[in-house]
Scaffold this motif. Structure first.
Motif, PDB file in Angstrom:
ATOM      1  N   ARG A  17       0.721  -1.231   0.017  1.00  0.00           N
ATOM      2  CA  ARG A  17       0.106  -0.120  -0.106  1.00  0.00           C
ATOM      3  C   ARG A  17       0.877   1.493  -0.035  1.00  0.00           C
ATOM      4  NH1 ARG A  17      -4.859   0.366   4.190  1.00  0.00           N
ATOM      5  NH2 ARG A  17      -4.558   2.498   3.469  1.00  0.00           N
ATOM      6  N   THR A  18       1.930   0.961   0.547  1.00  0.00           N
ATOM      7  CA  THR A  18       2.804   2.488   0.724  1.00  0.00           C
ATOM      8  C   THR A  18       3.369   2.741  -0.600  1.00  0.00           C
ATOM      9  OG1 THR A  18       4.715   1.008   0.976  1.00  0.00           O
ATOM     10  CG2 THR A  18       3.864   1.913   3.072  1.00  0.00           C
ATOM     11  N   PHE A  19       3.536   1.703  -1.665  1.00  0.00           N
ATOM     12  CA  PHE A  19       3.660   2.189  -2.960  1.00  0.00           C
ATOM     13  C   PHE A  19       3.031   3.162  -3.594  1.00  0.00           C
ATOM     14  CE2 PHE A  19       5.255  -2.657  -4.198  1.00  0.00           C
ATOM     15  CZ  PHE A  19       6.290  -2.607  -3.134  1.00  0.00           C
ATOM     16  N   PHE A  20       1.672   2.955  -3.526  1.00  0.00           N
ATOM     17  CA  PHE A  20       0.926   4.205  -4.205  1.00  0.00           C
ATOM     18  C   PHE A  20       1.369   5.650  -3.797  1.00  0.00           C
ATOM     19  CE2 PHE A  20      -1.828   0.319  -3.855  1.00  0.00           C
ATOM     20  CZ  PHE A  20      -2.575   0.174  -5.263  1.00  0.00           C
ATOM     21  N   ARG A  21       1.841   5.720  -2.415  1.00  0.00           N
ATOM     22  CA  ARG A  21       2.148   7.044  -2.164  1.00  0.00           C
ATOM     23  C   ARG A  21       3.234   7.455  -2.864  1.00  0.00           C
ATOM     24  NH1 ARG A  21       3.241   5.774   3.584  1.00  0.00           N
ATOM     25  NH2 ARG A  21       1.537   4.519   3.879  1.00  0.00           N
ATOM     26  N   ARG A  22       4.250   6.762  -3.351  1.00  0.00           N
ATOM     27  CA  ARG A  22       5.307   7.228  -4.383  1.00  0.00           C
ATOM     28  C   ARG A  22       5.156   7.577  -5.853  1.00  0.00           C
ATOM     29  NH1 ARG A  22       7.046   8.467   0.049  1.00  0.00           N
ATOM     30  NH2 ARG A  22       7.944   6.572   1.498  1.00  0.00           N
ATOM     31  N   TYR A  23       4.128   7.237  -6.191  1.00  0.00           N
ATOM     32  CA  TYR A  23       3.683   7.840  -7.784  1.00  0.00           C
ATOM     33  C   TYR A  23       3.162   9.058  -7.730  1.00  0.00           C
ATOM     34  CZ  TYR A  23       3.827   2.717  -9.318  1.00  0.00           C
ATOM     35  OH  TYR A  23       4.318   1.510  -9.495  1.00  0.00           O
ATOM     36  N   PRO A  24       3.574   9.602  -8.847  1.00  0.00           N
ATOM     37  CA  PRO A  24       3.222  11.010  -9.082  1.00  0.00           C
ATOM     38  C   PRO A  24       1.679  11.172  -9.267  1.00  0.00           C
ATOM     39  CG  PRO A  24       4.509  10.110 -11.036  1.00  0.00           C
ATOM     40  CD  PRO A  24       4.716   9.232 -10.086  1.00  0.00           C
ATOM     41  N   GLU A  25       1.020  12.185  -8.786  1.00  0.00           N
ATOM     42  CA  GLU A  25      -0.256  12.416  -8.722  1.00  0.00           C
ATOM     43  C   GLU A  25      -1.107  11.965  -9.848  1.00  0.00           C
ATOM     44  OE1 GLU A  25      -3.370  15.894  -7.831  1.00  0.00           O
ATOM     45  OE2 GLU A  25      -1.428  15.966  -6.952  1.00  0.00           O
ATOM     46  N   HIS A  26      -0.173  12.383 -11.129  1.00  0.00           N
ATOM     47  CA  HIS A  26      -1.217  12.046 -12.389  1.00  0.00           C
ATOM     48  C   HIS A  26      -0.601  10.636 -13.263  1.00  0.00           C
ATOM     49  CE1 HIS A  26      -3.382  15.617 -11.927  1.00  0.00           C
ATOM     50  NE2 HIS A  26      -2.404  16.514 -11.772  1.00  0.00           N
ATOM     51  N   ALA A  27      -0.026   9.731 -12.496  1.00  0.00           N
ATOM     52  CA  ALA A  27       0.806   8.659 -13.005  1.00  0.00           C
ATOM     53  C   ALA A  27      -0.885   7.974 -13.651  1.00  0.00           C
ATOM     54  CB  ALA A  27       0.941   7.680 -11.973  1.00  0.00           C
ATOM     55  N   HIS A  28      -0.421   7.384 -14.993  1.00  0.00           N
ATOM     56  CA  HIS A  28      -1.346   6.555 -15.492  1.00  0.00           C
ATOM     57  C   HIS A  28      -1.649   5.450 -14.785  1.00  0.00           C
ATOM     58  CE1 HIS A  28      -3.981   4.600 -18.327  1.00  0.00           C
ATOM     59  NE2 HIS A  28      -4.047   5.680 -19.288  1.00  0.00           N
ATOM     60  N   PRO A  29      -3.048   5.180 -14.633  1.00  0.00           N
ATOM     61  CA  PRO A  29      -3.379   3.651 -13.740  1.00  0.00           C
ATOM     62  C   PRO A  29      -2.741   2.402 -14.461  1.00  0.00           C
ATOM     63  CG  PRO A  29      -5.333   4.917 -13.968  1.00  0.00           C
ATOM     64  CD  PRO A  29      -4.274   5.745 -14.761  1.00  0.00           C
ATOM     65  N   MET A  30      -2.726   2.504 -15.714  1.00  0.00           N
ATOM     66  CA  MET A  30      -1.978   1.174 -16.265  1.00  0.00           C
ATOM     67  C   MET A  30      -0.587   1.061 -15.660  1.00  0.00           C
ATOM     68  SD  MET A  30      -4.294  -0.596 -17.765  1.00  0.00           S
ATOM     69  CE  MET A  30      -3.618  -1.489 -19.307  1.00  0.00           C
ATOM     70  N   ALA A  31       0.076   2.127 -15.705  1.00  0.00           N
ATOM     71  CA  ALA A  31       1.597   2.064 -15.165  1.00  0.00           C
ATOM     72  C   ALA A  31       1.531   1.761 -13.866  1.00  0.00           C
ATOM     73  CB  ALA A  31       2.157   3.652 -15.298  1.00  0.00           C
ATOM     74  N   VAL A  32       0.576   2.085 -13.009  1.00  0.00           N
ATOM     75  CA  VAL A  32       0.487   1.650 -11.719  1.00  0.00           C
ATOM     76  C   VAL A  32       0.243  -0.171 -11.372  1.00  0.00           C
ATOM     77  CG1 VAL A  32      -0.519   1.786  -9.240  1.00  0.00           C
ATOM     78  CG2 VAL A  32      -0.054   3.920 -10.806  1.00  0.00           C
ATOM     79  N   LEU A  33      -0.975  -0.188 -12.302  1.00  0.00           N
ATOM     80  CA  LEU A  33      -1.196  -1.714 -12.352  1.00  0.00           C
ATOM     81  C   LEU A  33      -0.466  -2.615 -12.840  1.00  0.00           C
ATOM     82  CD1 LEU A  33      -4.344  -2.858 -11.708  1.00  0.00           C
ATOM     83  CD2 LEU A  33      -4.485  -2.837 -14.361  1.00  0.00           C
ATOM     84  N   SER A  34       0.431  -2.363 -13.526  1.00  0.00           N
ATOM     85  CA  SER A  34       1.409  -3.274 -14.129  1.00  0.00           C
ATOM     86  C   SER A  34       2.397  -3.557 -13.232  1.00  0.00           C
ATOM     87  CB  SER A  34       2.030  -2.864 -15.515  1.00  0.00           C
ATOM     88  OG  SER A  34       2.556  -1.652 -15.429  1.00  0.00           O
ATOM     89  N   ALA A  35       2.808  -2.586 -12.583  1.00  0.00           N
ATOM     90  CA  ALA A  35       4.135  -2.350 -11.493  1.00  0.00           C
ATOM     91  C   ALA A  35       3.582  -3.211 -10.530  1.00  0.00           C
ATOM     92  CB  ALA A  35       4.550  -1.047 -11.279  1.00  0.00           C
ATOM     93  N   MET A  36       2.528  -2.936  -9.991  1.00  0.00           N
ATOM     94  CA  MET A  36       1.754  -3.536  -8.797  1.00  0.00           C
ATOM     95  C   MET A  36       1.660  -5.045  -8.941  1.00  0.00           C
ATOM     96  SD  MET A  36       1.308  -1.683  -6.177  1.00  0.00           S
ATOM     97  CE  MET A  36       0.909   0.197  -5.551  1.00  0.00           C
ATOM     98  N   VAL A  37       1.240  -5.347 -10.144  1.00  0.00           N
ATOM     99  CA  VAL A  37       0.895  -6.980 -10.281  1.00  0.00           C
ATOM    100  C   VAL A  37       2.432  -7.684 -10.368  1.00  0.00           C
ATOM    101  CG1 VAL A  37       0.438  -8.539 -12.293  1.00  0.00           C
ATOM    102  CG2 VAL A  37      -1.111  -6.666 -11.513  1.00  0.00           C
ATOM    103  N   VAL A  38       3.543  -6.975 -11.036  1.00  0.00           N
ATOM    104  CA  VAL A  38       4.637  -7.658 -10.890  1.00  0.00           C
ATOM    105  C   VAL A  38       5.214  -7.800  -9.607  1.00  0.00           C
ATOM    106  CG1 VAL A  38       6.371  -5.980 -11.627  1.00  0.00           C
ATOM    107  CG2 VAL A  38       6.733  -8.609 -12.462  1.00  0.00           C
ATOM    108  N   SER A  39       4.660  -6.607  -8.827  1.00  0.00           N
ATOM    109  CA  SER A  39       5.354  -6.856  -7.364  1.00  0.00           C
ATOM    110  C   SER A  39       4.859  -8.014  -6.572  1.00  0.00           C
ATOM    111  CB  SER A  39       5.075  -5.176  -6.787  1.00  0.00           C
ATOM    112  OG  SER A  39       5.564  -4.475  -7.594  1.00  0.00           O
TER     113      SER A  39
END
Ligand code: CMC
Length: 432
Positions: free
Chosen positions: A123-145
């Motif tokens: 959950r702490t990962f979410f705090r590190r993304y820039p505010e306007h990060a595309h959710p697909m970038a976040v999703l792919s990184a989270m899944v591999v994590s």
């Protein structure tokens, strides 16, 4: 199962020598020349950029018949499944090959609930993304994590239900959390009391200050939209999942790659592009003709987004269902969207235009799904995330099928080398 026709069913002449090749046929009657021995026997490769004429695997999961406009999941027409099933049942169907019994459905849903939370450290990962990060970038990184938080993923073939429900459940939670983060609101935790889609809508749209009520009609629409995307033969992202999986990569890594492929505007990213295109037309006074003319102009890169398909040479059955869902959502929420009128006009004009007729270009799944998501309240940059959640059961089923297929080898296409055959080496100090 594909079977061999009486051999030799196909012959090829190479350098004056005739090579005999077996022909295999699938359950739908499609035939394929098995060229696996061609290089060994005739020292010749086959050239097929985009793999439009190449069968890469045998699969019993879904059938896309592009001439008839037919889509089957494990033999069931897409129309039947969207009408009578939930997304969770369809996910089970794709992964297990049959619809669940009542007891199996209960167990699967129980597992979905059990695995719905995400690790506090993640959950702490979410705090590190820039505010306007595309959710697909976040999703792919989270899944591999996820593979680092659940390393036992290596043995998942023994219990596909645990791996599948963990991914299905967490992907939905990650998607909703990334949206909440992007709008600066606190996340809403998943609830044991809610079904898969109700939970998702609740995590997306409930907030401490609002009185969000989940409308059963909208939950049904969400289920239907996810079902429409659940599998679709060897499309770009599914082939990516299989290619990465063929190297022995784990399920999460393979699916992360699939998510990245899906993001492309020619693939799942088209749903976002369609709505952005309709918004532009609306802003500029509703001139549909200009967009059609631009899409036909070979000197311009723009295409008519949400139109055309590699396999469908008739109306995409998913587009017809999505259009119906759109209308049902509008009736339910008691509000229309001017973008729907533009889409209908665009569709009618394109279908009447010889350019689109000659090339057999029809609306595809992405043409009307974006408008449905918009009516449900999703922001534009979440549309491809919704496609990814919907496609997830298909990716899991395909990855599992790949692992079990004795014919599968590491994916490794050939190339026609166009570089120089001999380049003279110049030491760095003597180079210009
Ligand atoms: N607008 C204008 N012209 C088009 C379009 C379009 N949307 N789609 C194809 N064409 C033309 C293309 O220019 C070509 O013309 P010509 O024969 O004169 O060179 C001809 O139709 C064949 O196109 P292609 O690029 O060879 O077809 P493809 O099978 O390689 O591409 C496609 C399929 C879906 C990528 C393409 O139709 C397209 O770019 N569509 C717009 C993007 C889109 O809506 N993508 C979502 C696909 S469905 C969901 C999914 O599976 O992801």
């Amino acid at each position: 199962m594909p079977h061999e026709l009486p051999a030799p069913a196909a012959e090829m002449r190479v350098d004056g020598t005739t090579v005999s090749l077996p022909v295999v046929q699938d359950s739908a009657g499609n035939r394929a020349v098995d060229i696996r021995s061609l290089y060994k026997t005739a020292r010749v490769l086959t050239y097929d950029p985009g793999f439009g004429n190449t069968v890469s695997c045998r699969s019993a999961i879904s059938l896309v018949d592009g001439d008839k406009g037919l889509l089957l999941y494990r033999g069931y027409p897409i129309e039947t499944l969207t009408e009578h099933c939930t997304f969770v049942e369809v996910a089970y169907l794709l992964i297990h090959g049959q619809l669940p019994s009542h007891a199996e459905s209960e167990k699967f849903s129980e597992l979905l609930n059990r695995h719905s939370m995400i690790h506090e450290d993640m959950r702490t990962f979410f705090r590190r993304y820039p505010e306007h990060a595309h959710p697909m970038a976040v999703l792919s990184a989270m899944v591999v994590s996820l593979s680092s938080f659940y390393p036992e993923v290596e043995n998942i073939e023994e219990d596909i239900d645990i791996a599948a429900t963990r991914l299905l459940s967490k992907l939905r939670t990650i998607a909703a959390f990334s949206y909440k983060k992007s709008i600066g609101e606190p996340v809403i935790q998943p609830s044991y009391k809610l079904s898969y889609c109700a939970n998702f809508l609740n995590m997306m749209f409930a907030a401490p200050v609002t009185n969000y009520r989940i409308d059963p009609a909208l939950i049904r629409a969400m289920n239907q939209l996810f079902i429409l995307h659940a599998d679709h033969g060897q499309n770009c992202s599914t082939s990516t999942v299989r290619l990465v999986g063929s190297a022995g990569a784990n399920l999460y890594a393979s699916i992360c790659a699939g998510i990245c492929a899906l993001w492309g505007p020619l693939h799942g990213g088209a749903n976002q592009e369609v709505v952005e295109m309709l918004e532009t037309i609306f802003r500029e006074g509703g001139h549909v003709d200009q967009v059609i003319a631009r899409a036909k102009d070979r000197k311009k890169p723009q295409r008519l987004m949400g139109f055309g398909h590699r396999i469908y040479k008739t109306y995409d059955p998913r587009a017809a269902i999505a259009k119906k869902i759109c209308r049902e959502i509008f009736d339910r929420i008691g509000r229309q969207d001017p973008l729907m009128d533009i889409a209908l006009e665009l569709e009618a004009k394109a279908l009447a235009d010889p350019y689109f007729q000659e090339r057999q270009l029809y609306p595809n799944v992405d043409f009307y799904t974006g408008i449905s998501y918009r009516a449900l309240g999703f922001p534009t940059n979440m549309y491809t995330v919704l496609f990814a959640i919907g496609r997830l059961p298909g990716w899991i089923a395909q990855w599992q099928e790949l692992r079990r297929d004795p014919d599968q080898r590491i994916g490794r296409p050939q190339q026609l080398y166009t570089g120089p055959m001999e380049t003279h080496f110049v030491p760095i100090e003597k180079r210009a």
